[in-house]
Design a protein around this motif. Sequence first.
Motif, PDB file in Angstrom:
ATOM      1  N   THR A   1       0.827  -1.197   0.000  1.00  0.00           N
ATOM      2  CA  THR A   1       0.000   0.000   0.000  1.00  0.00           C
ATOM      3  C   THR A   1       0.862   1.248   0.000  1.00  0.00           C
ATOM      4  OG1 THR A   1      -1.893   1.046   1.087  1.00  0.00           O
ATOM      5  CG2 THR A   1      -0.172   0.163   2.521  1.00  0.00           C
ATOM      6  N   GLY A   2       0.213   2.394  -0.189  1.00  0.00           N
ATOM      7  CA  GLY A   2       0.918   3.665  -0.206  1.00  0.00           C
ATOM      8  C   GLY A   2       1.018   4.290   1.169  1.00  0.00           C
ATOM      9  N   GLY A   3       1.835   5.322   1.257  1.00  0.00           N
ATOM     10  CA  GLY A   3       2.093   5.961   2.534  1.00  0.00           C
ATOM     11  C   GLY A   3       0.897   6.628   3.160  1.00  0.00           C
ATOM     12  N   ASP A   4      -0.033   7.121   2.344  1.00  0.00           N
ATOM     13  CA  ASP A   4      -1.205   7.790   2.901  1.00  0.00           C
ATOM     14  C   ASP A   4      -2.030   6.868   3.792  1.00  0.00           C
ATOM     15  OD1 ASP A   4      -0.949  10.376   2.025  1.00  0.00           O
ATOM     16  OD2 ASP A   4      -2.954  10.443   1.151  1.00  0.00           O
TER      17      ASP A   4
ATOM     18  N   PRO B   1       2.719   8.732  12.750  1.00  0.00           N
ATOM     19  CA  PRO B   1       3.390   9.996  12.436  1.00  0.00           C
ATOM     20  C   PRO B   1       4.774   9.790  11.837  1.00  0.00           C
ATOM     21  CG  PRO B   1       2.368  10.091  14.604  1.00  0.00           C
ATOM     22  CD  PRO B   1       2.285   8.665  14.158  1.00  0.00           C
ATOM     23  N   LEU B   2       5.460   8.717  12.239  1.00  0.00           N
ATOM     24  CA  LEU B   2       6.789   8.442  11.705  1.00  0.00           C
ATOM     25  C   LEU B   2       6.711   8.059  10.234  1.00  0.00           C
ATOM     26  CD1 LEU B   2       9.747   8.352  12.586  1.00  0.00           C
ATOM     27  CD2 LEU B   2       9.417   5.933  13.150  1.00  0.00           C
ATOM     28  N   ALA B   3       5.732   7.249   9.861  1.00  0.00           N
ATOM     29  CA  ALA B   3       5.541   6.900   8.458  1.00  0.00           C
ATOM     30  C   ALA B   3       5.157   8.135   7.655  1.00  0.00           C
ATOM     31  CB  ALA B   3       4.477   5.816   8.305  1.00  0.00           C
ATOM     32  N   HIS B   4       4.325   8.986   8.236  1.00  0.00           N
ATOM     33  CA  HIS B   4       3.921  10.209   7.544  1.00  0.00           C
ATOM     34  C   HIS B   4       5.127  11.120   7.295  1.00  0.00           C
ATOM     35  CE1 HIS B   4       1.409  13.552   6.284  1.00  0.00           C
ATOM     36  NE2 HIS B   4       2.083  14.320   7.113  1.00  0.00           N
ATOM     37  N   ALA B   5       6.051  11.160   8.232  1.00  0.00           N
ATOM     38  CA  ALA B   5       7.232  12.013   8.069  1.00  0.00           C
ATOM     39  C   ALA B   5       8.063  11.611   6.862  1.00  0.00           C
ATOM     40  CB  ALA B   5       8.090  11.966   9.337  1.00  0.00           C
TER      41      ALA B   5
ATOM     42  N   LEU C   1       6.632  24.561 -14.573  1.00  0.00           N
ATOM     43  CA  LEU C   1       5.564  23.712 -14.054  1.00  0.00           C
ATOM     44  C   LEU C   1       4.313  24.518 -13.737  1.00  0.00           C
ATOM     45  CD1 LEU C   1       4.618  20.913 -13.184  1.00  0.00           C
ATOM     46  CD2 LEU C   1       5.581  21.361 -10.907  1.00  0.00           C
ATOM     47  N   ARG C   2       4.460  25.748 -13.344  1.00  0.00           N
ATOM     48  CA  ARG C   2       3.291  26.544 -12.945  1.00  0.00           C
ATOM     49  C   ARG C   2       2.357  26.838 -14.105  1.00  0.00           C
ATOM     50  NH1 ARG C   2       7.251  29.800  -8.959  1.00  0.00           N
ATOM     51  NH2 ARG C   2       6.995  28.404  -7.153  1.00  0.00           N
ATOM     52  N   ARG C   3       2.797  26.574 -15.320  1.00  0.00           N
ATOM     53  CA  ARG C   3       1.904  26.724 -16.475  1.00  0.00           C
ATOM     54  C   ARG C   3       1.072  25.461 -16.713  1.00  0.00           C
ATOM     55  NH1 ARG C   3       6.692  29.145 -18.753  1.00  0.00           N
ATOM     56  NH2 ARG C   3       7.126  27.220 -19.909  1.00  0.00           N
ATOM     57  N   LEU C   4       1.364  24.390 -15.940  1.00  0.00           N
ATOM     58  CA  LEU C   4       0.725  23.096 -16.160  1.00  0.00           C
ATOM     59  C   LEU C   4      -0.163  22.706 -14.976  1.00  0.00           C
ATOM     60  CD1 LEU C   4       3.867  21.170 -17.505  1.00  0.00           C
ATOM     61  CD2 LEU C   4       2.205  22.533 -18.804  1.00  0.00           C
ATOM     62  N   ARG C   5      -0.914  21.617 -15.161  1.00  0.00           N
ATOM     63  CA  ARG C   5      -1.743  21.058 -14.095  1.00  0.00           C
ATOM     64  C   ARG C   5      -1.150  19.705 -13.698  1.00  0.00           C
ATOM     65  NH1 ARG C   5      -5.145  23.493 -17.579  1.00  0.00           N
ATOM     66  NH2 ARG C   5      -5.251  21.578 -18.847  1.00  0.00           N
ATOM     67  N   LEU C   6      -0.838  19.560 -12.424  1.00  0.00           N
ATOM     68  CA  LEU C   6      -0.195  18.362 -11.908  1.00  0.00           C
ATOM     69  C   LEU C   6      -1.233  17.408 -11.335  1.00  0.00           C
ATOM     70  CD1 LEU C   6       2.600  17.023 -11.147  1.00  0.00           C
ATOM     71  CD2 LEU C   6       2.419  18.241  -8.967  1.00  0.00           C
ATOM     72  N   ARG C   7      -1.141  16.138 -11.694  1.00  0.00           N
ATOM     73  CA  ARG C   7      -2.028  15.130 -11.110  1.00  0.00           C
ATOM     74  C   ARG C   7      -1.636  14.895  -9.662  1.00  0.00           C
ATOM     75  NH1 ARG C   7      -1.002   9.590  -8.874  1.00  0.00           N
ATOM     76  NH2 ARG C   7      -3.120   8.823  -8.588  1.00  0.00           N
ATOM     77  N   VAL C   8      -2.604  14.933  -8.772  1.00  0.00           N
ATOM     78  CA  VAL C   8      -2.347  14.700  -7.353  1.00  0.00           C
ATOM     79  C   VAL C   8      -3.403  13.740  -6.827  1.00  0.00           C
ATOM     80  CG1 VAL C   8      -1.232  16.928  -6.921  1.00  0.00           C
ATOM     81  CG2 VAL C   8      -3.715  16.713  -6.685  1.00  0.00           C
ATOM     82  N   LEU C   9      -3.126  13.168  -5.657  1.00  0.00           N
ATOM     83  CA  LEU C   9      -4.087  12.271  -5.042  1.00  0.00           C
ATOM     84  C   LEU C   9      -4.013  12.314  -3.520  1.00  0.00           C
ATOM     85  CD1 LEU C   9      -6.291  10.173  -5.629  1.00  0.00           C
ATOM     86  CD2 LEU C   9      -4.528   8.409  -5.506  1.00  0.00           C
ATOM     87  N   SER C  10      -2.795  12.193  -2.965  1.00  0.00           N
ATOM     88  CA  SER C  10      -2.651  12.048  -1.521  1.00  0.00           C
ATOM     89  C   SER C  10      -2.618  13.397  -0.820  1.00  0.00           C
ATOM     90  CB  SER C  10      -1.358  11.287  -1.207  1.00  0.00           C
ATOM     91  OG  SER C  10      -0.230  12.094  -1.518  1.00  0.00           O
ATOM     92  N   SER C  11      -2.723  13.347   0.510  1.00  0.00           N
ATOM     93  CA  SER C  11      -2.631  14.573   1.305  1.00  0.00           C
ATOM     94  C   SER C  11      -1.246  15.196   1.160  1.00  0.00           C
ATOM     95  CB  SER C  11      -2.919  14.267   2.773  1.00  0.00           C
ATOM     96  OG  SER C  11      -1.996  13.340   3.297  1.00  0.00           O
ATOM     97  N   ALA C  12      -0.207  14.353   1.044  1.00  0.00           N
ATOM     98  CA  ALA C  12       1.147  14.884   0.851  1.00  0.00           C
ATOM     99  C   ALA C  12       1.242  15.627  -0.472  1.00  0.00           C
ATOM    100  CB  ALA C  12       2.163  13.743   0.898  1.00  0.00           C
ATOM    101  N   ASP C  13       0.530  15.143  -1.502  1.00  0.00           N
ATOM    102  CA  ASP C  13       0.528  15.829  -2.794  1.00  0.00           C
ATOM    103  C   ASP C  13      -0.035  17.233  -2.663  1.00  0.00           C
ATOM    104  OD1 ASP C  13       1.518  13.571  -4.071  1.00  0.00           O
ATOM    105  OD2 ASP C  13      -0.455  12.838  -4.668  1.00  0.00           O
ATOM    106  N   PHE C  14      -1.125  17.380  -1.926  1.00  0.00           N
ATOM    107  CA  PHE C  14      -1.751  18.694  -1.791  1.00  0.00           C
ATOM    108  C   PHE C  14      -0.850  19.653  -1.015  1.00  0.00           C
ATOM    109  CE2 PHE C  14      -5.580  16.164  -2.720  1.00  0.00           C
ATOM    110  CZ  PHE C  14      -6.131  16.947  -3.715  1.00  0.00           C
TER     111      PHE C  14
ATOM    112  N   ASP D   1       7.577  15.620  17.182  1.00  0.00           N
ATOM    113  CA  ASP D   1       8.538  14.675  17.754  1.00  0.00           C
ATOM    114  C   ASP D   1       8.892  13.577  16.754  1.00  0.00           C
ATOM    115  OD1 ASP D   1       8.537  16.107  20.075  1.00  0.00           O
ATOM    116  OD2 ASP D   1       7.176  14.757  21.158  1.00  0.00           O
ATOM    117  N   ALA D   2       7.895  13.065  16.046  1.00  0.00           N
ATOM    118  CA  ALA D   2       8.140  12.010  15.055  1.00  0.00           C
ATOM    119  C   ALA D   2       8.965  12.548  13.893  1.00  0.00           C
ATOM    120  CB  ALA D   2       6.816  11.443  14.550  1.00  0.00           C
ATOM    121  N   THR D   3       8.663  13.768  13.459  1.00  0.00           N
ATOM    122  CA  THR D   3       9.422  14.368  12.363  1.00  0.00           C
ATOM    123  C   THR D   3      10.872  14.592  12.759  1.00  0.00           C
ATOM    124  OG1 THR D   3       7.429  15.450  11.524  1.00  0.00           O
ATOM    125  CG2 THR D   3       9.548  16.341  10.806  1.00  0.00           C
TER     126      THR D   3
END
Length: 335
Positions: free
Chosen positions: A90-93, A100-104, A166-179, A318-320
Amino acid sequence: MNRRDLLLALGGGGLMLSACDNAELEHAIKIGMSTPANATHNGVYAWIGACVEALRAQNWPVRIYPNSSIGNERDRVYQTQLGLLEINETGGDEIGRWSPLAHASARPFLINSYDHMNRFLADTPYLEQVSRDLDRHGLRLIDVAHTGSMVGLFTRGTPVRTMADLRRLRLRVLSSADFSLLQAWKVRGVQVAWEEVAQALQSGMVDAYLNPPNIAPMFGHGSVLDYFTDLRMGPAGRFIVVSTKWLAQLSGDQRQALETAFAAGRSANRAWINETISRDRIRLEQVGIEWIDLSDEQRGEWMRASAAIPPSRWDHPDATALYNRWIEQTRETSQ
């Protein structure tokens, strides 16, 4: 699929996994994947395939379900928690919301190479600590399987070297980290499920996505992409998790046999990534995608922008701090 529908589909031994003999399925180790069963081009399957070979050599029946055939990321994690799916990638999300450690570890530009990543996994208690976080959710983290060369940027129609490009383009995102990354980079993004990415690129809904270089050829995106910018944001990996409910039912000898199989998967995956890195650029050129190298100065702009990623709801200081300390402890002084 909501939880009620999922439970109905999984109930009674038929499982929704396959129309196979119920008795065989009941005793088989079931492994879920989101990607193809291709040991040449898919690092997750290189890991899982070697693990399965070791299990079958010890007369353990195993069934593999690739390409999200038994549900999306959230569905498969839920099945694993229930003990209906024994092993899952699975993915990190999916686990970062509980650890919190995995999220970091979602932060880019911190790990410099796969050698660094391997030292980090081997020489720190990262896997054990994340497993402690996940234990109350019925999961244990076994490994982070490498899935390709360092993460970069695929684009359609426009070569990208700078943030302004890149700012002229639209980037595909999905996860909270992407946003969070979108905010730091000040770019536009569109939320698109992976299964719909090719169509989104063809229609112009999105112009780019972040991934390791082997992903576009593996999913047949060569016809809808033109460039790969080698940002080297960090290692590409998927989390291998198992059901603690299932583990609790195993004898000591069975668990030892399982650990041997996990070690075989880890070893095969590390050998696979070394081979993959050497051929990724050639494979992209073969499918018509141009590889763009960045100078240190150009890459520095992306690194500085990424340092401004805002904290998310899953961040824990602390985890970060602990994660960053382990990163520095395992970094070679020459890097």
